[in-house]
Every structure is written in C-alpha cells, then in structure tokens.
Design an enzyme around this catalytic site. Structure first.
Site, PDB file in Angstrom:
ATOM      1  N   HIS A  18       0.835  -1.215   0.000  1.00 15.14           N
ATOM      2  CA  HIS A  18       0.000   0.000   0.000  1.00 15.14           C
ATOM      3  C   HIS A  18       0.865   1.259   0.000  1.00 15.14           C
ATOM      4  CE1 HIS A  18      -3.238  -2.533   2.253  1.00 15.14           C
ATOM      5  NE2 HIS A  18      -3.664  -2.350   1.011  1.00 15.14           N
ATOM      6  N   LYS A  42     -15.388  -7.994   4.971  1.00 15.69           N
ATOM      7  CA  LYS A  42     -14.185  -8.485   5.646  1.00 15.69           C
ATOM      8  C   LYS A  42     -14.302  -8.290   7.159  1.00 15.69           C
ATOM      9  CE  LYS A  42     -11.138  -7.445   1.728  1.00 15.69           C
ATOM     10  NZ  LYS A  42     -10.063  -6.593   1.226  1.00 15.69           N
ATOM     11  N   SER A 132      -3.225  -7.569   3.155  1.00 11.92           N
ATOM     12  CA  SER A 132      -3.603  -7.340   4.555  1.00 11.92           C
ATOM     13  C   SER A 132      -4.164  -8.615   5.173  1.00 11.92           C
ATOM     14  CB  SER A 132      -4.658  -6.238   4.642  1.00 11.92           C
ATOM     15  OG  SER A 132      -4.131  -5.016   4.199  1.00 11.92           O
TER      16      SER A 132
HETATM   17  O1  PNS Z   1      -9.023  -2.856   0.583  1.00  9.09           O
HETATM   18  P1  PNS Z   1     -10.339  -3.358   0.059  1.00  9.09           P
HETATM   19  O2  PNS Z   1     -11.116  -4.066   1.143  1.00  9.09           O
HETATM   20  O3  PNS Z   1     -10.166  -4.215  -1.165  1.00  9.09           O
HETATM   21  O4  PNS Z   1     -11.158  -2.050  -0.364  1.00  9.09           O
HETATM   22  C1  PNS Z   1     -12.427  -2.166  -0.970  1.00  9.09           C
HETATM   23  C2  PNS Z   1     -13.143  -0.827  -0.996  1.00  9.09           C
HETATM   24  C3  PNS Z   1     -13.276  -0.271   0.412  1.00  9.09           C
HETATM   25  C4  PNS Z   1     -12.367   0.155  -1.828  1.00  9.09           C
HETATM   26  C5  PNS Z   1     -14.530  -1.098  -1.598  1.00  9.09           C
HETATM   27  O5  PNS Z   1     -15.215  -1.989  -0.757  1.00  9.09           O
HETATM   28  C6  PNS Z   1     -15.366   0.154  -1.817  1.00  9.09           C
HETATM   29  O6  PNS Z   1     -15.147   0.844  -2.778  1.00  9.09           O
HETATM   30  N1  PNS Z   1     -16.308   0.451  -0.891  1.00  9.09           N
HETATM   31  C7  PNS Z   1     -17.117   1.634  -0.984  1.00  9.09           C
HETATM   32  C8  PNS Z   1     -18.595   1.303  -1.214  1.00  9.09           C
HETATM   33  C9  PNS Z   1     -19.054   1.742  -2.599  1.00  9.09           C
HETATM   34  O7  PNS Z   1     -18.966   2.896  -2.961  1.00  9.09           O
HETATM   35  N2  PNS Z   1     -19.582   0.761  -3.371  1.00  9.09           N
HETATM   36  C10 PNS Z   1     -20.161   0.977  -4.685  1.00  9.09           C
HETATM   37  C11 PNS Z   1     -19.206   1.119  -5.858  1.00  9.09           C
HETATM   38  S1  PNS Z   1     -18.034  -0.160  -6.074  1.00  9.09           S
END
Ligand code: PNS
Length: 160
Positions: A18, A42, A132
């Site tokens: 990251h 998660k 992670s």
């Molecule tokens: O590190 P991760 O867990 O892969 O991150 C995933 C994350 C947080 C970027 C993803 O879950 C996300 O974009 N969440 C926001 C919710 C959202 O806007 N969803 C709709 C469009 S994808």
C-alpha cells in the site's frame, strides 16, 4: 486545476505494498487522499481510527511527500466522497490478474455513478504477494509480519 486522487481501501492493516502505491500516486497527482473505508465483506482487525493513525505514521517514516492526506469515510458511496472533495480519480494497486478481476467491476460502476475514473498502478514486484488478509492471519498465529508491513504496524501488532 489541481488534480486530486483518492486511494481507497480497508488498510487493515496498511502494508508495504500500500505504501508503495500511495507514494507512486503522490508523484502523479497534486493531492492524494488515502481513504480508509469499512468493507463489510471483511472481518476487521483494527479500528478505523487506528488504521488512519498507522497509515499517517508509516507515510512519515517512509519520507513520502506532504501532498498526502489520510482520512476515513463511512457515510455512503465512495464516489460521494470523491465528489465532496473534488477528486476525479481513484487509484488502486494491482498485484495480479485476480486484482484486475476484483477491481474492474468496481471501476466501471464508480465511473457510471459519478464519472470518477480508476487508475491502476503496479507496485514493486517484491510486494506482489503481500496482502492485509495474509498479514492478519500471520499476526493472529504469532508469526513475524515485519517483512510485509511498515515498522510502526509491526510494532503495533506485536504490542497493541
Ligand atoms: O481494501 P479493500 O477491502 O479491497 O477495499 C475495498 C473498498 C473499500 C475500496 C470497496 O469496498 C469500496 O469501494 N467500498 C465503498 C462502497 C461503494 O462505494 N460501493 C459501490 C461502488 S463499487
């Protein structure tokens, strides 16, 4: 016009991969917002505020540029945050084809929702195997996570 990019993720905890991607984004955009987002899919290890604090510490320790802001978001769509702060780009790190398959639908939905584009960056290959979830597992079983995470994170996981 100032170009703002958002680097979103769970960062539970932040890894060296990251930090590598955040540093590359900081070199490409005027401002970078590292956004800690709760991912309901998660099981969380660290509270959100602790993740923010560890990212801030890791960025300082890595000597990354000062155009990086670390914050969190829990109030709705990721693109709503982007619109609120005037960010036009999301940045994601891509380690493998698995990441491409996971990220592509989200990138398209985010573009359809608000016109926010996603830029995929390749981390240093030495971090390609780091995640992670792997760090959480190794830490939970008492293993050494120091090759995979910034020093402040390794210290925190050893002595929370
Ligand atoms: O590190 P991760 O867990 O892969 O991150 C995933 C994350 C947080 C970027 C993803 O879950 C996300 O974009 N969440 C926001 C919710 C959202 O806007 N969803 C709709 C469009 S994808």
């Amino acid at each position: 016009m100032s170009r703002i990019a958002v680097v979103p993720g769970s960062f539970d905890p932040v890894t060296l991969g990251h930090i590598d991607v955040i540093g590359r984004a900081a070199g490409l955009f005027d401002q970078v917002h590292v956004l800690v987002v709760h991912n309901p899919d998660k099981a969380a290890l660290l509270p959100i505020a602790q993740r923010v604090s560890l990212i801030e510490q890791s960025i300082r320790d890595a000597g990354l540029p000062t155009n990086i802001l670390v914050t969190s978001w829990s109030m709705g769509l990721l693109v709503d945050y982007c619109t609120d702060v005037g960010a036009t780009v999301l940045v994601k790190g891509i380690r493998s084809q698995i990441d491409v398959a996971y990220e592509t639908p989200m990138a398209i939905v985010n573009r359809n929702l608000a016109g926010v584009e996603t830029v995929f960056l390749l981390p240093n290959p030495e971090h390609a195997h780091v995640s992670s979830s792997l760090v959480r597992q190794v830490a939970a079983l008492g293993g050494d996570v120091s090759p995979y995470v910034p020093r402040s994170v390794a210290q925190y996981l050893q002595h929370p």
